[in-house]
Scaffold this motif. Structure first.
Motif, short mmCIF file in Angstrom:
data_model
loop_
_atom_site.label_atom_id
_atom_site.label_comp_id
_atom_site.label_asym_id
_atom_site.label_seq_id
_atom_site.Cartn_x
_atom_site.Cartn_y
_atom_site.Cartn_z
N LEU A 137 -5.24 39.34 -8.12
CA LEU A 137 -6.23 39.23 -9.19
C LEU A 137 -5.57 38.98 -10.55
N ALA A 138 -4.34 39.47 -10.71
CA ALA A 138 -3.66 39.41 -12.01
C ALA A 138 -2.83 38.15 -12.19
N GLU A 139 -2.45 37.49 -11.12
CA GLU A 139 -1.53 36.37 -11.21
C GLU A 139 -2.15 35.18 -11.94
N ASP A 140 -1.32 34.49 -12.72
CA ASP A 140 -1.72 33.24 -13.37
C ASP A 140 -1.37 32.08 -12.44
N SER A 147 -10.77 35.06 -10.77
CA SER A 147 -10.75 35.25 -12.21
C SER A 147 -10.23 36.64 -12.52
N LYS A 148 -9.53 36.78 -13.62
CA LYS A 148 -8.96 38.08 -13.98
C LYS A 148 -10.09 39.05 -14.36
#
Length: 401
Positions: A137-140, A147-148
């Motif tokens: 969830l946090a990865e770019d 989505s974050k």
């Protein structure tokens, strides 16, 4: 298509809207949603959920991991996903599953048409699995699917009865009190240890009586009982538009209402348009009684079965159809009628593939008023048992009241 069990509800706006200015106790009250929407400066929170589902279920004592154990033919984890999916403000649901069960999980998502689900590989411990879900969830990422979120709900994959109001209270408490990024490293989600070691505010949100975890084999039977009870609360009596059929259908409907006073009984005509009946199907009624008067064929029942098959209603729960036949044995020899009625076995075998459970019920008609009422009461008891018990061993059977 997302489905929801009877009695569930959706918020009128996507997302719990919180300003962060009021106390958690007020925010978690029964009127939280309407109050949150009324506050100035509100904004919809980005909420996601992570389900650790990598356990092997040793305490269950069965070879299949408990999250994949079937209830009414459907894996337990599918019920949990459904409970979260019906909460429209949860934008993403991440399931952490072992590599060896990855394909099984993908097939469950496809078969039961689950939406907003992403899969990650589970870790060697529950907390590593949660970490993997949070990391996803946090990865770019370019062209990222997820989505974050601002808040992540961690929920056991084997707690299938979580309700939206509890989830809303948890999200509210998280927004008001904050959360910790150290809990995973301490290897615990225990509130007391989080308060003692993690230097964070935390709040314990009391759950509902149904928010229990399937741990042992007996818990599967308890979960099945709850699900059967929930989908047995409405019966639709279906007939055609002939006057004789209307009269007998009305009699049967009244007896069902009298004998099953805790069950909602409705009736609809099986006309060519079938708009009212289509609405009942769309509202997720899973129990139908199709009345056939003075005939031993299955024309009316077949029409109903075709409508049910086209609707895909039976994807998530088995749909019970009881084909009721009121027959006058003085006009046509019983042997001829019974020969036609035994075709129910072939029909039942075919529609069972679509998770539609067909049974037959035979009632002698006409009779004097007293005998007819006795037969109708016996028929109502049989119908109630077929619907509530949902015994697959009775599929295709012809019962006599």
């Amino acid at each position: 298509m997302e489905r929801r069990p009877p009695g569930s509800s959706r918020p009128t706006e996507p997302g719990p809207c919180l300003s962060g200015q009021r106390g958690a106790d007020q925010a978690a009250s029964a009127s939280l949603q309407s109050a949150a929407r009324a506050r100035p400066g509100r904004h919809p929170l980005a909420v996601a959920a992570v389900l650790p589902a990598g356990g092997c279920g040793e305490r269950m004592g069965v070879p299949t991991p408990k999250q994949f154990c079937p209830i009414l033919g459907r894996p337990l984890i599918s019920y949990t996903l459904q409970a979260l999916e019906r909460v429209c403000w949860i934008k993403d649901i991440v399931v952490a599953v072992t590599g060896e069960n990855m394909e099984v999980m993908k097939s469950i998502i496809q078969k039961y048409q689950h939406k907003r689900i992403s899969l990650v590989e589970a870790g060697v411990t529950r907390h590593r699995s949660i970490f993997n879900g949070l990391k996803a969830l946090a990865e770019d990422q370019l062209n990222r699917k997820l989505s974050k979120p601002e808040i992540v709900i961690i929920h056991d994959a084997v707690r299938p009865f979580v309700e939206e109001d509890i989830l809303l209270k948890v999200v509210t408490a998280a927004k008001e009190h904050g959360c910790s990024d150290c809990d995973l490293e301490f290897g615990t989600e225990c509130l007391q240890l989080a308060l003692k070691y993690c230097c964070t505010k935390a709040k314990l949100v009391e759950g509902s009586p149904d928010l229990w975890k399937v741990t042992y084999k007996r818990d599967l039977y308890a979960a099945e009982s709850i699900i059967k009870e929930r989908i047995s609360q409405e019966i639709c009596v279906v007939t055609d538009t002939k006057e004789d059929n209307k009269h007998v259908s009305h009699l049967l409907e009244e007896v069902l209402k009298s004998e099953l006073n805790h069950v909602k009984v409705t009736s609809e005509a099986l006309c060519h348009a079938g708009r009212d009946l289509q609405k009942i199907i769309l509202d997720q009624c899973y129990n139908f009684v199709c009345v056939n008067v003075m005939t031993s064929d299955f024309q009316e029942t077949q029409k109903l079965l075709s409508m049910l098959e086209e609707s895909n209603l039976s994807i998530l729960y088995p749909v019970v159809v009881v084909s009721v036949h009121f027959l006058d044995f003085k006009i046509v020899p019983p042997s001829k009628k019974m020969e036609n009625l035994m075709l129910i076995r072939e029909f039942a075998k075919e529609v069972k593939k679509r998770n539609i459970w067909l049974c037959g019920l035979l009632i002698s008609y006409p009779q004097d008023e007293q005998k007819l009422q006795e037969s109708l009461r016996e028929g109502a008891i049989i119908i109630a048992s077929l619907i509530k018990e949902r015994n697959s061993g009775l599929i295709g059977q012809l019962l006599i009241a």
